[in-house]
Design a protein around this motif. Sequence first.
Motif, PDB file in Angstrom:
ATOM      1  N   ASP A 271       0.835  -1.215   0.000  1.00 57.76           N
ATOM      2  CA  ASP A 271       0.000   0.000   0.000  1.00 57.76           C
ATOM      3  C   ASP A 271       0.864   1.257   0.000  1.00 57.76           C
ATOM      4  O   ASP A 271       0.569   2.220  -0.713  1.00 57.76           O
ATOM      5  CB  ASP A 271      -0.942   0.007   1.206  1.00 57.76           C
ATOM      6  N   ARG A 272       1.954   1.269   0.798  1.00 54.81           N
ATOM      7  CA  ARG A 272       2.861   2.430   0.813  1.00 54.81           C
ATOM      8  C   ARG A 272       3.506   2.631  -0.546  1.00 54.81           C
ATOM      9  O   ARG A 272       3.589   3.765  -1.045  1.00 54.81           O
ATOM     10  CB  ARG A 272       3.954   2.228   1.879  1.00 54.81           C
ATOM     11  N   GLU A 273       3.986   1.546  -1.161  1.00 55.26           N
ATOM     12  CA  GLU A 273       4.636   1.653  -2.469  1.00 55.26           C
ATOM     13  C   GLU A 273       3.645   2.134  -3.533  1.00 55.26           C
ATOM     14  O   GLU A 273       4.002   2.942  -4.382  1.00 55.26           O
ATOM     15  CB  GLU A 273       5.234   0.303  -2.877  1.00 55.26           C
ATOM     16  N   THR A 274       2.416   1.651  -3.468  1.00 49.92           N
ATOM     17  CA  THR A 274       1.395   2.077  -4.432  1.00 49.92           C
ATOM     18  C   THR A 274       1.078   3.555  -4.260  1.00 49.92           C
ATOM     19  O   THR A 274       0.998   4.303  -5.240  1.00 49.92           O
ATOM     20  CB  THR A 274       0.122   1.231  -4.268  1.00 49.92           C
ATOM     21  N   ALA A 275       0.918   3.982  -3.015  1.00 51.29           N
ATOM     22  CA  ALA A 275       0.645   5.402  -2.755  1.00 51.29           C
ATOM     23  C   ALA A 275       1.813   6.265  -3.230  1.00 51.29           C
ATOM     24  O   ALA A 275       1.605   7.327  -3.841  1.00 51.29           O
ATOM     25  CB  ALA A 275       0.387   5.629  -1.274  1.00 51.29           C
ATOM     26  N   ARG A 276       3.029   5.816  -2.972  1.00 51.20           N
ATOM     27  CA  ARG A 276       4.216   6.561  -3.409  1.00 51.20           C
ATOM     28  C   ARG A 276       4.243   6.681  -4.926  1.00 51.20           C
ATOM     29  O   ARG A 276       4.553   7.737  -5.476  1.00 51.20           O
ATOM     30  CB  ARG A 276       5.468   5.860  -2.892  1.00 51.20           C
ATOM     31  N   ALA A 277       3.894   5.593  -5.621  1.00 53.51           N
ATOM     32  CA  ALA A 277       3.878   5.629  -7.090  1.00 53.51           C
ATOM     33  C   ALA A 277       2.795   6.573  -7.604  1.00 53.51           C
ATOM     34  O   ALA A 277       3.022   7.324  -8.562  1.00 53.51           O
ATOM     35  CB  ALA A 277       3.642   4.223  -7.637  1.00 53.51           C
ATOM     36  N   VAL A 278       1.630   6.577  -6.957  1.00 56.06           N
ATOM     37  CA  VAL A 278       0.560   7.470  -7.375  1.00 56.06           C
ATOM     38  C   VAL A 278       0.980   8.932  -7.156  1.00 56.06           C
ATOM     39  O   VAL A 278       0.770   9.783  -8.035  1.00 56.06           O
ATOM     40  CB  VAL A 278      -0.747   7.163  -6.602  1.00 56.06           C
ATOM     41  N   PHE A 279       1.583   9.218  -6.014  1.00 53.63           N
ATOM     42  CA  PHE A 279       2.039  10.587  -5.750  1.00 53.63           C
ATOM     43  C   PHE A 279       3.119  11.018  -6.746  1.00 53.63           C
ATOM     44  O   PHE A 279       3.134  12.145  -7.204  1.00 53.63           O
ATOM     45  CB  PHE A 279       2.588  10.712  -4.335  1.00 53.63           C
ATOM     46  N   LYS A 280       3.990  10.090  -7.100  1.00 50.88           N
ATOM     47  CA  LYS A 280       5.061  10.408  -8.035  1.00 50.88           C
ATOM     48  C   LYS A 280       4.503  10.711  -9.425  1.00 50.88           C
ATOM     49  O   LYS A 280       4.914  11.659 -10.078  1.00 50.88           O
ATOM     50  CB  LYS A 280       6.053   9.242  -8.096  1.00 50.88           C
ATOM     51  N   VAL A 281       3.558   9.894  -9.864  1.00 49.25           N
ATOM     52  CA  VAL A 281       2.955  10.088 -11.192  1.00 49.25           C
ATOM     53  C   VAL A 281       2.172  11.395 -11.247  1.00 49.25           C
ATOM     54  O   VAL A 281       2.190  12.106 -12.246  1.00 49.25           O
ATOM     55  CB  VAL A 281       2.042   8.886 -11.554  1.00 49.25           C
ATOM     56  N   SER A 282       1.505  11.741 -10.144  1.00 42.64           N
ATOM     57  CA  SER A 282       0.688  12.964 -10.135  1.00 42.64           C
ATOM     58  C   SER A 282       1.470  14.190  -9.663  1.00 42.64           C
ATOM     59  O   SER A 282       0.892  15.247  -9.433  1.00 42.64           O
ATOM     60  CB  SER A 282      -0.529  12.774  -9.231  1.00 42.64           C
ATOM     61  N   ASP A 283       2.792  14.062  -9.542  1.00 41.75           N
ATOM     62  CA  ASP A 283       3.681  15.165  -9.128  1.00 41.75           C
ATOM     63  C   ASP A 283       3.313  15.767  -7.772  1.00 41.75           C
ATOM     64  O   ASP A 283       3.447  16.963  -7.554  1.00 41.75           O
ATOM     65  CB  ASP A 283       3.707  16.286 -10.188  1.00 41.75           C
ATOM     66  N   LEU A 284       2.872  14.929  -6.845  1.00 46.02           N
ATOM     67  CA  LEU A 284       2.546  15.395  -5.500  1.00 46.02           C
ATOM     68  C   LEU A 284       3.663  15.107  -4.503  1.00 46.02           C
ATOM     69  O   LEU A 284       3.576  15.520  -3.361  1.00 46.02           O
ATOM     70  CB  LEU A 284       1.237  14.763  -5.011  1.00 46.02           C
TER      71      LEU A 284
END
Length: 179
Positions: free
Chosen positions: A165-178
């Motif tokens: 879950d942490r890795e997925t959230a990190r990937a989503v934040f990275k893709v969305s430039d957050l």
Amino acid sequence: MRRIHDVGRVTPGASAVRDSGWAANAKFAVACALLLLGLLLLIDAGAASLTGSRAVLWAALAVLLFVVLLPPRVSACPGRLASRGLLRERVVRTDRLVSVRWTDGVARRLILRDADGGRVEIDPEVLVTNPPLWRLLDEDARACHARGSLLCGAIGMRQLSARIDRETARAVFKVSDLS
């Protein structure tokens, strides 16, 4: 008596999921082995000491490096997870899990055991980098835990779930430039 080749079959209509990073890892293993072989042959030829027996020795060393670096190919479908190495395939029935353990050391491994005696060791990174594989394993492990057949490893599965879950959230934040 359990027949291994029956367990390894994919049921009709079941969608098989494979490790998406395996091909890149296999190419890396081949590239490293070829690079080592090329460098050893080049150095030996430059020193004017290259013979047929030395070339065979260098080729054997490169093959050994390839075997060490090549990861097993992990695939799953509902109720089944398989890890295929160079020589054999190990299969575990994920709908009949009794144990999920972690090994500590240089390379962490997740060891899955089923009620039929099947045993598979996989690198947890394969599950972290392949959410579809993780979802299939997690669904079956939760069902086994609810039935009471998963005797050991529910805590380890929750820890792995939190990490994914942490890795997925990190990937989503990275893709969305957050990030």
